[in-house]
Design a protein around this motif. Structure first.
Motif, PDB file in Angstrom:
ATOM      1  N   ARG A   1       0.681  -1.155  -0.306  1.00 13.73           N
ATOM      2  CA  ARG A   1      -0.158   0.107   0.071  1.00 13.73           C
ATOM      3  C   ARG A   1       0.789   1.445  -0.234  1.00 13.73           C
ATOM      4  N   LYS A   2      -0.134   2.072  -0.408  1.00  9.81           N
ATOM      5  CA  LYS A   2       0.929   3.537  -0.705  1.00  9.81           C
ATOM      6  C   LYS A   2       1.710   4.053   0.944  1.00  9.81           C
ATOM      7  N   TRP A   3       0.715   3.907   1.962  1.00  8.62           N
ATOM      8  CA  TRP A   3       1.681   4.049   3.273  1.00  8.62           C
ATOM      9  C   TRP A   3       2.763   2.765   3.811  1.00  8.62           C
ATOM     10  N   GLY A   4       2.842   1.508   3.241  1.00  7.10           N
ATOM     11  CA  GLY A   4       4.011   1.099   3.964  1.00  7.10           C
ATOM     12  C   GLY A   4       3.145  -0.543   4.166  1.00  7.10           C
ATOM     13  N   LYS A   5       1.989  -0.105   4.571  1.00  6.47           N
ATOM     14  CA  LYS A   5       2.013  -2.178   4.795  1.00  6.47           C
ATOM     15  C   LYS A   5       1.206  -3.343   3.716  1.00  6.47           C
ATOM     16  N   TRP A   6       1.610  -4.445   3.840  1.00 11.78           N
ATOM     17  CA  TRP A   6       1.247  -5.454   2.477  1.00 11.78           C
ATOM     18  C   TRP A   6       0.325  -5.761   2.884  1.00 11.78           C
ATOM     19  N   VAL A   7      -0.077  -6.197   1.620  1.00 11.64           N
ATOM     20  CA  VAL A   7      -1.603  -6.567   1.718  1.00 11.64           C
ATOM     21  C   VAL A   7      -1.171  -7.581   0.668  1.00 11.64           C
ATOM     22  N   ALA A   8      -2.589  -8.868   1.149  1.00 15.17           N
ATOM     23  CA  ALA A   8      -2.130  -9.931   0.000  1.00 15.17           C
ATOM     24  C   ALA A   8      -3.691 -10.626  -0.111  1.00 15.17           C
TER      25      ALA A   8
ATOM     26  N   ALA B   1       0.118 -26.038  -6.302  1.00 15.28           N
ATOM     27  CA  ALA B   1       0.245 -25.019  -6.077  1.00 15.28           C
ATOM     28  C   ALA B   1       1.839 -24.342  -6.712  1.00 15.28           C
ATOM     29  N   ARG B   2       2.180 -23.315  -6.778  1.00 15.97           N
ATOM     30  CA  ARG B   2       3.119 -22.655  -6.723  1.00 15.97           C
ATOM     31  C   ARG B   2       3.383 -21.469  -5.574  1.00 15.97           C
ATOM     32  N   LEU B   3       4.350 -22.004  -5.078  1.00 14.16           N
ATOM     33  CA  LEU B   3       4.482 -21.424  -3.499  1.00 14.16           C
ATOM     34  C   LEU B   3       5.419 -20.270  -2.942  1.00 14.16           C
ATOM     35  N   ASN B   4       5.215 -19.549  -2.607  1.00 11.95           N
ATOM     36  CA  ASN B   4       6.656 -18.630  -2.391  1.00 11.95           C
ATOM     37  C   ASN B   4       7.628 -19.343  -1.177  1.00 11.95           C
ATOM     38  N   PHE B   5       7.365 -19.887  -0.494  1.00 11.34           N
ATOM     39  CA  PHE B   5       8.359 -20.298   0.831  1.00 11.34           C
ATOM     40  C   PHE B   5       7.305 -22.283   0.584  1.00 11.34           C
ATOM     41  N   PRO B   6       7.602 -23.104  -0.310  1.00 11.78           N
ATOM     42  CA  PRO B   6       7.096 -24.008   0.039  1.00 11.78           C
ATOM     43  C   PRO B   6       7.267 -25.244   0.973  1.00 11.78           C
ATOM     44  N   GLU B   7       8.592 -24.504   1.707  1.00 13.34           N
ATOM     45  CA  GLU B   7       8.990 -25.621   2.532  1.00 13.34           C
ATOM     46  C   GLU B   7       8.287 -25.565   4.396  1.00 13.34           C
ATOM     47  N   HIS B   8       7.453 -24.058   4.311  1.00 13.59           N
ATOM     48  CA  HIS B   8       6.867 -23.330   5.010  1.00 13.59           C
ATOM     49  C   HIS B   8       5.384 -23.936   6.190  1.00 13.59           C
TER      50      HIS B   8
ATOM     51  N   ARG C   1       3.183 -14.842   3.404  1.00 11.89           N
ATOM     52  CA  ARG C   1       3.055 -16.827   4.245  1.00 11.89           C
ATOM     53  C   ARG C   1       2.016 -16.930   3.898  1.00 11.89           C
ATOM     54  N   ALA C   2       0.037 -15.066   4.248  1.00  8.23           N
ATOM     55  CA  ALA C   2      -0.872 -15.600   3.962  1.00  8.23           C
ATOM     56  C   ALA C   2      -1.269 -16.114   2.490  1.00  8.23           C
ATOM     57  N   TYR C   3      -0.436 -15.902   1.604  1.00  9.73           N
ATOM     58  CA  TYR C   3      -1.170 -16.213  -0.119  1.00  9.73           C
ATOM     59  C   TYR C   3      -0.898 -17.554  -0.390  1.00  9.73           C
ATOM     60  N   ASP C   4      -0.038 -18.110   0.405  1.00 10.88           N
ATOM     61  CA  ASP C   4       1.028 -19.580   0.870  1.00 10.88           C
ATOM     62  C   ASP C   4      -0.447 -20.287   1.149  1.00 10.88           C
ATOM     63  N   THR C   5      -0.331 -20.255   2.300  1.00 13.83           N
ATOM     64  CA  THR C   5      -1.709 -20.516   3.111  1.00 13.83           C
ATOM     65  C   THR C   5      -3.106 -20.941   2.202  1.00 13.83           C
TER      66      THR C   5
ATOM     67  N   THR D   1     -13.063 -20.157   5.490  1.00 14.75           N
ATOM     68  CA  THR D   1     -12.230 -20.887   6.099  1.00 14.75           C
ATOM     69  C   THR D   1     -10.913 -20.522   5.621  1.00 14.75           C
ATOM     70  N   ILE D   2     -11.096 -20.766   4.202  1.00 13.82           N
ATOM     71  CA  ILE D   2      -8.974 -20.530   3.325  1.00 13.82           C
ATOM     72  C   ILE D   2      -9.080 -18.933   4.004  1.00 13.82           C
ATOM     73  N   ARG D   3      -9.447 -18.112   4.316  1.00  8.59           N
ATOM     74  CA  ARG D   3      -9.266 -16.603   4.428  1.00  8.59           C
ATOM     75  C   ARG D   3      -8.747 -16.441   6.299  1.00  8.59           C
ATOM     76  N   LYS D   4      -9.881 -17.959   6.798  1.00  3.32           N
ATOM     77  CA  LYS D   4      -9.006 -17.459   8.502  1.00  3.32           C
ATOM     78  C   LYS D   4      -7.820 -18.106   8.465  1.00  3.32           C
ATOM     79  N   LYS D   5      -7.681 -18.856   8.238  1.00  3.25           N
ATOM     80  CA  LYS D   5      -6.394 -19.848   8.409  1.00  3.25           C
ATOM     81  C   LYS D   5      -5.550 -19.341   7.309  1.00  3.25           C
ATOM     82  N   ALA D   6      -5.805 -18.666   6.443  1.00  2.00           N
ATOM     83  CA  ALA D   6      -4.496 -17.328   5.880  1.00  2.00           C
ATOM     84  C   ALA D   6      -4.212 -16.257   6.882  1.00  2.00           C
ATOM     85  N   ILE D   7      -5.087 -15.728   7.507  1.00  2.00           N
ATOM     86  CA  ILE D   7      -5.077 -14.901   8.265  1.00  2.00           C
ATOM     87  C   ILE D   7      -3.647 -15.111  10.017  1.00  2.00           C
TER      88      ILE D   7
END
Length: 147
Positions: free
Chosen positions: A34-41, A79-86, A65-69, A101-107
């Motif tokens: 975001r413009k103010w420096g926060k990262w969003v997924a 799936a193509r993951l950023n951190f497959p080892e995690h 990591r939230a996106y990967d989940t 449910t997916i949103r809850k697990k990712a968050i």
């Protein structure tokens, strides 16, 4: 009309510059800053136009990591993951969960990564933290001498 780009032309260097700039702006798949420096997924649901909001985070790693989940639960082990080892497989089958449910697990994953990174930074700023604090160092609230 556009000119044809030849290997030695300025067009190829402009493409490389754009690619480098994009890698700096989006270091991981599925996130943005975001413009103010926060990262969003966020992630698009398969075969739908809707998106699943995965949260806003202080670090790009937490957002990734939230996106990967989410992408793991939507698309499975291919799936193509950023951190497959995690990726932690907790018994839920990919593809069988609702968007909520997916949103809850990712968050949960993103928030825990953010918290771990925040405490790691706080510890780095304050110096070494003793593993077991001396409980006798500070008087407990029950030890007041009002009597």
């Amino acid at each position: 009309m556009e000119e044809a780009c030849i290997n030695s032309s300025p067009c190829s260097s402009t493409g490389e510059t754009r690619r480098r700039r994009r890698q700096q702006d989006k270091p991981y798949r599925g996130i943005r800053m975001r413009k103010w420096g926060k990262w969003v997924a966020e992630i698009r649901e398969p075969n739908k136009r809707s998106r699943i909001w995965l949260g806003s985070y202080n670090s790009p790693v937490a957002a990734a990591r939230a996106y990967d989940t989410a992408v793991f639960y939507l698309r499975g082990p291919t799936a193509r993951l950023n951190f497959p080892e995690h990726i932690v497989k907790d018994g839920d089958e990919p593809g069988e969960l609702s968007a909520a449910t997916i949103r809850k697990k990712a968050i949960e994953v993103g928030a825990s990564v953010d918290a771990i990174q925040a405490t790691g930074l706080a510890r780095a700023d304050s110096g070494p933290v003793p593993e077991k604090p001396d409980l006798n160092e500070y008087p407990s609230p029950d030890d007041s001498e009002d009597s």
